[in-house]
Design a protein around this motif. Structure first.
Motif, mmCIF file in Angstrom:
data_model
loop_
_atom_site.group_PDB
_atom_site.id
_atom_site.type_symbol
_atom_site.label_atom_id
_atom_site.label_comp_id
_atom_site.label_asym_id
_atom_site.label_seq_id
_atom_site.Cartn_x
_atom_site.Cartn_y
_atom_site.Cartn_z
ATOM 1 N N LEU A 1 1.163 -1.556 0.138
ATOM 2 C CA LEU A 1 0.248 0.119 0.095
ATOM 3 C C LEU A 1 0.483 1.232 0.104
ATOM 4 O O LEU A 1 0.385 2.115 -0.819
ATOM 5 C CB LEU A 1 -1.536 -0.081 1.011
ATOM 6 N N ALA A 2 1.714 1.008 1.035
ATOM 7 C CA ALA A 2 3.038 2.734 1.377
ATOM 8 C C ALA A 2 3.400 2.828 -0.529
ATOM 9 O O ALA A 2 3.808 3.786 -0.568
ATOM 10 C CB ALA A 2 3.751 2.163 1.877
ATOM 11 N N VAL A 3 4.204 1.741 -1.192
ATOM 12 C CA VAL A 3 4.768 1.852 -2.449
ATOM 13 C C VAL A 3 3.654 2.416 -3.534
ATOM 14 O O VAL A 3 3.960 2.985 -4.151
ATOM 15 C CB VAL A 3 4.990 0.129 -2.956
ATOM 16 N N GLU A 4 2.668 2.013 -3.368
ATOM 17 C CA GLU A 4 1.306 2.429 -4.534
ATOM 18 C C GLU A 4 1.645 3.911 -3.933
ATOM 19 O O GLU A 4 0.851 4.497 -4.653
ATOM 20 C CB GLU A 4 -0.187 1.385 -4.633
ATOM 21 N N GLY A 5 1.167 4.247 -2.538
ATOM 22 C CA GLY A 5 1.052 5.823 -2.195
ATOM 23 C C GLY A 5 1.603 6.290 -3.057
ATOM 24 O O GLY A 5 1.529 7.784 -3.091
ATOM 25 N N ILE A 6 3.465 6.075 -2.628
ATOM 26 C CA ILE A 6 4.251 6.764 -2.951
ATOM 27 C C ILE A 6 4.262 7.297 -4.401
ATOM 28 O O ILE A 6 4.250 8.389 -5.489
ATOM 29 C CB ILE A 6 5.160 6.012 -3.100
ATOM 30 N N ARG A 7 3.759 5.920 -5.183
ATOM 31 C CA ARG A 7 3.767 6.750 -6.878
ATOM 32 C C ARG A 7 2.742 7.199 -7.226
ATOM 33 O O ARG A 7 3.001 7.930 -8.009
ATOM 34 C CB ARG A 7 3.529 5.047 -7.267
ATOM 35 N N ALA A 8 1.616 7.248 -6.129
ATOM 36 C CA ALA A 8 0.716 8.394 -6.507
ATOM 37 C C ALA A 8 0.770 9.783 -6.586
ATOM 38 O O ALA A 8 0.723 10.280 -6.589
ATOM 39 C CB ALA A 8 -0.855 7.540 -6.210
ATOM 40 N N LEU A 9 1.494 9.963 -5.270
ATOM 41 C CA LEU A 9 1.812 11.012 -4.579
ATOM 42 C C LEU A 9 2.497 12.130 -5.293
ATOM 43 O O LEU A 9 3.010 12.799 -5.632
ATOM 44 C CB LEU A 9 2.451 10.823 -3.257
ATOM 45 N N ASN A 10 3.639 10.919 -5.390
ATOM 46 C CA ASN A 10 4.535 11.807 -6.676
ATOM 47 C C ASN A 10 4.562 12.074 -7.841
ATOM 48 O O ASN A 10 4.818 13.188 -8.288
ATOM 49 C CB ASN A 10 6.184 10.234 -7.250
ATOM 50 N N LEU A 11 3.358 11.675 -8.439
ATOM 51 C CA LEU A 11 2.374 12.206 -9.597
ATOM 52 C C LEU A 11 1.691 13.207 -9.600
ATOM 53 O O LEU A 11 1.497 14.652 -10.000
ATOM 54 C CB LEU A 11 1.966 10.661 -9.780
ATOM 55 N N GLY A 12 0.988 12.828 -9.040
ATOM 56 C CA GLY A 12 -0.348 14.089 -8.110
ATOM 57 C C GLY A 12 0.569 15.022 -7.416
ATOM 58 O O GLY A 12 -0.916 16.150 -7.975
ATOM 59 N N LEU A 13 0.770 15.736 -7.031
ATOM 60 C CA LEU A 13 1.977 16.871 -6.451
ATOM 61 C C LEU A 13 2.814 17.412 -7.060
ATOM 62 O O LEU A 13 2.272 18.734 -7.450
ATOM 63 C CB LEU A 13 2.955 15.953 -5.438
ATOM 64 N N PRO A 14 3.283 17.402 -8.181
ATOM 65 C CA PRO A 14 3.271 18.175 -8.923
ATOM 66 C C PRO A 14 2.201 18.387 -10.014
ATOM 67 O O PRO A 14 2.740 19.837 -10.612
ATOM 68 C CB PRO A 14 4.662 16.898 -10.358
ATOM 69 N N ALA A 15 1.362 17.120 -10.214
ATOM 70 C CA ALA A 15 0.473 17.934 -11.140
ATOM 71 C C ALA A 15 -0.736 19.271 -10.586
ATOM 72 O O ALA A 15 -1.053 19.896 -11.775
ATOM 73 C CB ALA A 15 0.199 16.868 -11.549
ATOM 74 N N ILE A 16 -0.473 19.054 -9.143
ATOM 75 C CA ILE A 16 -1.204 19.453 -8.681
ATOM 76 C C ILE A 16 -0.419 21.658 -9.041
ATOM 77 O O ILE A 16 -1.653 22.357 -9.157
ATOM 78 C CB ILE A 16 -1.456 19.738 -7.241
#
Length: 351
Positions: free
Chosen positions: A189-204
């Motif tokens: 869960l944590a690894v997928e969370g890191i992947r999603a946040l690494n994509l999402g935060l720059p996109a914001i």
């Protein structure tokens, strides 16, 4: 492979632009007729829009960071006075935390509507502060019955707060890799969370009015919180709880500043976790992956920028050593925690 994993029971409704409809459906499902709305003054307009036409009997807006015990007491009195049968929290971690403080002693169910990426809504962890000391605990009564996720509610969150809040979520992921109850499910869960946040935060940052980045960040924050709820509180969170309670520092920014220092502190003694974190970032190393993201999003860097006094470092280091998990990958001493806190206070490079 041997481990014991506990999964918390909770409903999640995830739909952008549908917060009011999702909340109405949930209250109807619960059979709730007397809701207590907890939302701070800054969220008042948004909260009233989300709860329009729903059976709210009282709106309580005394929301304070780190949930002081006297603030919790007054909220409990309001809930009792109005005989509420459900608590609806609309806001960030402090708002959810106050709802949890009421549920802790009353057992009243919570429906949480987050407006940040704090993640408290997906955990059974509560925290309150008294006399400059933050106390935390675990109790299933405080786990919100349902979480209403609506990324459109994040559009009004200022970019700098979005970044700090998102890094707070990322800290949940990192801590879950070596927390006291870490296991392979938490790590996944944590690894997928890191992947999603690494994509999402720059996109914001790239598209502040778009939903794609905020949905990715919200999805990642939920995964982070679920992993953290199961794995428990690791060194990073122990440090931040000490600093928040002792110096009344802002929650998300403190986590954002401390995270790279704890990562650099632990990865030499946790090579498997380090490799998985690096893979989630798409980087050669975990430390480099986080550094690249932080540079990209202009992350907070120094505790002194948020009011921590330099002469408090030694006192905080002693308190952290007392609170630190015994099985942290790297041995924790007053000396090395002092060095870590000094670097975080200055905004120096993690080492």
């Amino acid at each position: 492979m041997r481990f014991n994993h506990e999964t918390l029971g909770q409903r999640v409704r995830f739909a952008s632009g549908q917060a009011r409809e999702s909340l109405a459906a949930e209250l109807d499902l619960l059979g709730s007729a007397r809701a207590m709305l907890i939302a701070g003054t800054e969220e008042r307009e948004l909260a009233e829009r989300v709860t329009a036409g729903l059976p709210v009997v009282v709106h309580h807006d005394e929301v304070v960071m780190h949930v002081p015990t006297d603030v919790a007491r007054r909220a409990r009195e309001v809930a009792t006075e109005h005989q509420v049968d459900v608590i609806v929290s609309v806001g960030g971690g402090s708002t959810t935390g106050l709802a949890k403080a009421v549920a802790l002693t009353s057992g009243i169910p919570i429906v949480a509507v987050p407006t940040t990426y704090a993640g408290s809504e997906a955990t059974n962890v509560w925290g309150m502060t008294e006399s400059a000391k933050k106390t935390t605990g675990v109790d299933d009564r405080v786990l919100p019955r349902t979480v209403i996720y609506d990324a459109s509610l994040m559009l009004s969150l200022p970019q700098h707060l979005s970044i700090a809040s998102g890094l707070n979520a990322l800290a949940h992921c990192v801590d879950s890799m070596w927390a006291p109850r870490a296991d392979p499910i938490n790590a996944a869960l944590a690894v997928e969370g890191i992947r999603a946040l690494n994509l999402g935060l720059p996109a914001i940052l790239d598209d502040p009015s778009g939903l794609d980045g905020r949905e990715q960040a919200l999805y990642g924050a939920y995964l982070a919180a679920v992993a953290f709820a199961s794995a428990g509180s690791g060194l990073h969170h122990k440090i931040c709880h000490v600093l928040g309670g002792m110096f009344d520092l802002p929650h998300a920014q403190t986590h954002a500043v401390v995270l790279p220092h704890v990562l650099a502190f632990n990865v030499p003694a946790a090579p498997e976790a380090a490799e998985r974190i690096a893979s989630a970032f798409g980087s050669a190393t975990a430390v480099a992956g986080l550094a690249t993201l932080r540079d990209r999003i202009d992350a907070p860097t120094a505790l002194r920028d948020y009011g921590m006094p330099e002469d408090g470092i030694e006192q905080a280091a002693r308190a952290v050593v007392e609170a630190a998990p015994k099985d942290n990958p790297t041995d924790v001493t007053v000396e090395n925690i002092t060095t870590l806190l000094q670097a975080a206070w200055e905004g120096a490079e993690p080492r």
